[in-house]
Design a protein around this motif. Structure first.
Motif, PDB file in Angstrom:
ATOM      1  N   ARG A   1     -81.566  63.309  55.398  1.00  0.00           N
ATOM      2  CA  ARG A   1     -82.451  62.845  54.341  1.00  0.00           C
ATOM      3  C   ARG A   1     -81.638  62.169  53.241  1.00  0.00           C
ATOM      4  NH1 ARG A   1     -86.354  66.121  50.284  1.00  0.00           N
ATOM      5  NH2 ARG A   1     -87.011  64.320  49.102  1.00  0.00           N
ATOM      6  N   GLY A   2     -82.134  61.030  52.793  1.00  0.00           N
ATOM      7  CA  GLY A   2     -81.561  60.390  51.618  1.00  0.00           C
ATOM      8  C   GLY A   2     -80.284  59.610  51.846  1.00  0.00           C
ATOM      9  N   ILE A   3     -80.041  59.164  53.062  1.00  0.00           N
ATOM     10  CA  ILE A   3     -78.857  58.362  53.351  1.00  0.00           C
ATOM     11  C   ILE A   3     -79.243  56.885  53.305  1.00  0.00           C
ATOM     12  CG2 ILE A   3     -77.248  57.701  55.203  1.00  0.00           C
ATOM     13  CD1 ILE A   3     -76.494  60.312  53.843  1.00  0.00           C
TER      14      ILE A   3
ATOM     15  N   VAL B   1     -80.585  54.992  51.083  1.00  0.00           N
ATOM     16  CA  VAL B   1     -81.909  54.703  50.547  1.00  0.00           C
ATOM     17  C   VAL B   1     -81.749  54.155  49.136  1.00  0.00           C
ATOM     18  CG1 VAL B   1     -84.143  55.672  49.902  1.00  0.00           C
ATOM     19  CG2 VAL B   1     -82.969  56.517  51.935  1.00  0.00           C
ATOM     20  N   SER B   2     -82.303  52.991  48.878  1.00  0.00           N
ATOM     21  CA  SER B   2     -82.265  52.349  47.557  1.00  0.00           C
ATOM     22  C   SER B   2     -80.855  52.277  46.985  1.00  0.00           C
ATOM     23  CB  SER B   2     -83.187  53.103  46.589  1.00  0.00           C
ATOM     24  OG  SER B   2     -84.497  53.136  47.077  1.00  0.00           O
ATOM     25  N   GLY B   3     -79.890  52.027  47.838  1.00  0.00           N
ATOM     26  CA  GLY B   3     -78.510  51.875  47.381  1.00  0.00           C
ATOM     27  C   GLY B   3     -77.796  53.179  47.069  1.00  0.00           C
ATOM     28  N   LYS B   4     -78.429  54.309  47.354  1.00  0.00           N
ATOM     29  CA  LYS B   4     -77.811  55.612  47.071  1.00  0.00           C
ATOM     30  C   LYS B   4     -77.285  56.243  48.355  1.00  0.00           C
ATOM     31  CE  LYS B   4     -80.627  56.636  43.055  1.00  0.00           C
ATOM     32  NZ  LYS B   4     -81.554  57.554  42.435  1.00  0.00           N
ATOM     33  N   ASN B   5     -76.286  57.102  48.179  1.00  0.00           N
ATOM     34  CA  ASN B   5     -75.689  57.827  49.304  1.00  0.00           C
ATOM     35  C   ASN B   5     -75.320  56.880  50.444  1.00  0.00           C
ATOM     36  OD1 ASN B   5     -76.070  60.165  47.827  1.00  0.00           O
ATOM     37  ND2 ASN B   5     -77.862  60.821  48.971  1.00  0.00           N
ATOM     38  N   LYS B   6     -74.587  55.837  50.107  1.00  0.00           N
ATOM     39  CA  LYS B   6     -74.186  54.863  51.113  1.00  0.00           C
ATOM     40  C   LYS B   6     -73.221  55.493  52.099  1.00  0.00           C
ATOM     41  CE  LYS B   6     -74.949  50.733  48.436  1.00  0.00           C
ATOM     42  NZ  LYS B   6     -74.421  49.466  47.949  1.00  0.00           N
ATOM     43  N   LEU B   7     -73.594  55.407  53.344  1.00  0.00           N
ATOM     44  CA  LEU B   7     -72.800  56.009  54.406  1.00  0.00           C
ATOM     45  C   LEU B   7     -72.864  55.100  55.631  1.00  0.00           C
ATOM     46  CD1 LEU B   7     -71.199  58.277  55.718  1.00  0.00           C
ATOM     47  CD2 LEU B   7     -73.297  59.577  55.939  1.00  0.00           C
TER      48      LEU B   7
ATOM     49  N   LYS C   1     -66.496  65.201  53.585  1.00  0.00           N
ATOM     50  CA  LYS C   1     -65.880  63.894  53.838  1.00  0.00           C
ATOM     51  C   LYS C   1     -66.429  62.787  52.931  1.00  0.00           C
ATOM     52  CE  LYS C   1     -64.325  60.774  57.393  1.00  0.00           C
ATOM     53  NZ  LYS C   1     -63.984  60.657  58.796  1.00  0.00           N
ATOM     54  N   PHE C   2     -67.744  62.841  52.623  1.00  0.00           N
ATOM     55  CA  PHE C   2     -68.363  61.742  51.889  1.00  0.00           C
ATOM     56  C   PHE C   2     -68.888  62.146  50.508  1.00  0.00           C
ATOM     57  CE2 PHE C   2     -69.054  60.952  56.457  1.00  0.00           C
ATOM     58  CZ  PHE C   2     -68.269  59.823  56.598  1.00  0.00           C
ATOM     59  N   GLY C   3     -68.960  63.471  50.250  1.00  0.00           N
ATOM     60  CA  GLY C   3     -69.426  63.944  48.956  1.00  0.00           C
ATOM     61  C   GLY C   3     -70.928  63.987  48.779  1.00  0.00           C
ATOM     62  N   TYR C   4     -71.683  63.823  49.859  1.00  0.00           N
ATOM     63  CA  TYR C   4     -73.140  63.829  49.770  1.00  0.00           C
ATOM     64  C   TYR C   4     -73.691  65.154  50.263  1.00  0.00           C
ATOM     65  CZ  TYR C   4     -72.370  58.764  49.636  1.00  0.00           C
ATOM     66  OH  TYR C   4     -71.922  57.506  49.327  1.00  0.00           O
TER      67      TYR C   4
END
Length: 172
Positions: free
Chosen positions: A9-11, A13-19, A67-70
């Protein structure tokens, strides 16, 4: 070996949590998952594992965080449970853009919840899935993931009907 469809969830989306999906696939391979593939850029994963569902969810969540901080919800389903979710849909799918599936982190203990919504918007809760039907589109609907998480005391993520069907197709 069990084939899982893993939903984040939330990856992306709208430029947030870029992975980047390539980086995610590499992480999952490093964690020992096999036949890892992703679908589109929003955290849809298909993989094989001997691990139990809850262990897999926790391990992927911790791996992404370290690893990604999310800190994102991770919900895994077997192919059979996605098939069951598709078969259980009570709404017409002649327009796939108005039907979505919310996947819950656990079976809902209540199915009769009161939500302020537009009269034509409908939802049905069946075990660990919420089906949403919004004939006028999702943009103004009050049937959001956040509302269901709060009312049902669960974590959740949603996928539109087309993505849900495509994930099953890719996993089979």
């Amino acid at each position: 070996m069990t084939r899982y469809i893993v939903l984040l969830r939330g990856i992306n989306v709208s430029g947030k949590n870029k992975l980047p999906m390539q980086d995610l696939r590499e992480l999952l391979s490093e964690l020992g998952y096999e036949n890892v593939q992703t679908y589109i850029q929003s955290g849809n994963i298909i993989l094989d594992s001997e691990k139990e569902k809850l262990v897999l969810e926790k391990e992927i969540k911790v791996g992404i965080k370290s690893k990604f901080g999310y800190d994102v919800p991770v919900i895994a389903r077997t192919v059979k449970s996605i098939e069951k979710a598709i078969q259980g849909n009570p709404y017409p799918v002649d327009n796939e853009k108005v039907v979505a599936v919310i996947f819950l982190s656990k079976v809902a203990t209540k199915t009769d919840v009161e939500i302020n919504r537009a009269e034509e918007d409908q939802f049905t809760i069946l075990e660990d899935v919420v089906y949403i039907y919004c004939p006028n589109g999702f943009g103004r609907s009050k049937l959001t993931i956040n509302v269901f998480e709060k009312k049902l005391n669960v974590s959740a993520t949603s996928r539109n009907w087309r993505t849900t069907k495509k994930l099953l197709e890719l996993a089979q």
